[in-house]
Design an enzyme around this catalytic site. Sequence first.
Site, short mmCIF file in Angstrom:
data_model
loop_
_atom_site.label_atom_id
_atom_site.label_comp_id
_atom_site.label_asym_id
_atom_site.label_seq_id
_atom_site.Cartn_x
_atom_site.Cartn_y
_atom_site.Cartn_z
N ASP A 1 -7.79 3.50 -6.79
CA ASP A 1 -6.78 4.34 -7.16
C ASP A 1 -6.35 4.01 -8.61
OD1 ASP A 1 -6.51 5.94 -4.95
OD2 ASP A 1 -4.77 4.93 -4.03
N ARG B 1 8.40 -3.91 -3.87
CA ARG B 1 8.41 -2.71 -4.88
C ARG B 1 9.23 -2.88 -5.88
NH1 ARG B 1 3.94 -2.93 -3.14
NH2 ARG B 1 2.91 -1.20 -2.19
N ASP C 1 6.67 4.36 -1.55
CA ASP C 1 6.59 3.43 -2.62
C ASP C 1 7.09 4.03 -3.94
OD1 ASP C 1 6.16 1.33 -1.04
OD2 ASP C 1 4.07 1.52 -1.20
N SER D 1 -5.40 1.79 4.66
CA SER D 1 -4.69 1.77 3.53
C SER D 1 -4.00 0.34 4.01
CB SER D 1 -3.78 2.95 3.25
OG SER D 1 -2.93 2.33 2.27
N1 ARG Z 1 5.61 2.49 5.51
C1 ARG Z 1 5.84 1.02 4.83
C2 ARG Z 1 6.89 1.29 3.79
O1 ARG Z 1 7.27 2.25 3.32
C3 ARG Z 1 4.54 0.66 4.20
C4 ARG Z 1 4.13 1.12 3.27
C5 ARG Z 1 2.60 0.77 2.93
N2 ARG Z 1 1.94 1.29 1.79
C6 ARG Z 1 0.47 1.30 1.49
N3 ARG Z 1 0.24 1.36 0.48
N4 ARG Z 1 -0.18 1.00 2.69
O2 ARG Z 1 7.44 0.45 3.43
#
Ligand code: ARG
Length: 403
Positions: A14, A94, A123, A173
């Site tokens: 990505d 993040r 995110d 992922s």
């Molecule tokens: N659901 C979790 C969150 O919003 C994990 C997100 C994971 N991201 C990923 N790119 N796999 O914090």
Amino acid sequence: MIPKIALAYSGGLDTSVALKWLQEKYDSEVVTVTLDVGQLEDFKEIEEKSRQSGGLKHYTIDGKKEFIEDYVFPSIRANGLYEGKYPLGTALARPLIAKKLVEVAEKEDCYAVAHGCTGKGNDQIRFDVTSLALNPDLKIIAPVREWNLSRDQEVEYAKKHKIPFSPKKSAYSIDQNLWGRSIESGPLEDPSFEPPEEAFEWVKPMSETPDTSGYLELEFTNGVPVSADGREMDGIELVNYVNQVVGSHGVGIVDHIEDRLVGIKSREVYEAPAAVAIIEAHRDLEKLVLTRNQLVFKGQVEPQWAWLVYSGLWIEPLRQDLEAFIDSTQTRVEGRVKLKLFKGSLRVVSRSSPYSLYDTGLATYTTSSTFDQKAAVGFSELWGLSSRVAYRVGVEKVERRES
Ligand code: ARG
């Protein structure tokens, strides 16, 4: 001079494709930034990939200490679990990544920051909200969100532009840092499908766990762990150690249905052995040293704190207000907690503290008891008074109606 964009770069498909696309679409140079939050990647290789994909300059920033001390430690004090289950690993990292990205953008005189998040997840919100707060003059570009390419289209684009990428290593992922490994998508999108063993890296399958139970002793000061199994360690070492010990007993998997900020319900699977064990131990110690009233009130504050972090509002002043209360309770959260680990289960078996409110003289059923049982008679008489009055009135009404 060619304008510049700072891109949060993981070295995956990505962000590698995004790098090229930003150059083409925005006629800009791209500075890539990778933050080490303990995700155990080959950072040299990532830097090399950035160079091969046409990046102008690359930054690898070690954010592990800051991540543990300024993000994970407050989360331990707050028993941070979103919807009672998710230890917030990804969510906590993040805002720190966004902060470092903005710092690089300012240093390099960039007009924009960019990230590889999709438009469906949490995110993107976390990145956007934090970057915008820290520097409202920076434009935010999210190529995946804007461009809306499928994975196959990305692969084609990468081949056409000779962008180096490794064939997908896993069906999922993955996002990982010291506080957890988040596993999403692929076969896990079916919430009725049991996650296969191959999805996990930190938590051992039952067949590989020891046949005898193990112990882990954690010592807390000021609400955070400072030593494990009698050895003083800094936060990074301690979290790594606990991840390893707890994971080796098959403990630390969280599998739940999560409510994303954008309104989607998603099935999320996490490996977070240290987070699960440390929060369990911390919560137990709090029960020894805080009063019932403190515990009840803190129990209301904790989900609020977790919600702000989950929903990308790290910068919200309410978080600091809540932390002022939380921190004031933590000065007495000091002591030792012993956990017993066996075949996927974890249980606190011992706790002690110099600030313990546990009074053996009051609790004991032996003759040494200092508790005056006679005082309980008047207590229960008054404790139930108003309920008793209401009950009697209600009962009489029912009886009158029946006769
Ligand atoms: N659901 C979790 C969150 O919003 C994990 C997100 C994971 N991201 C990923 N790119 N796999 O914090």
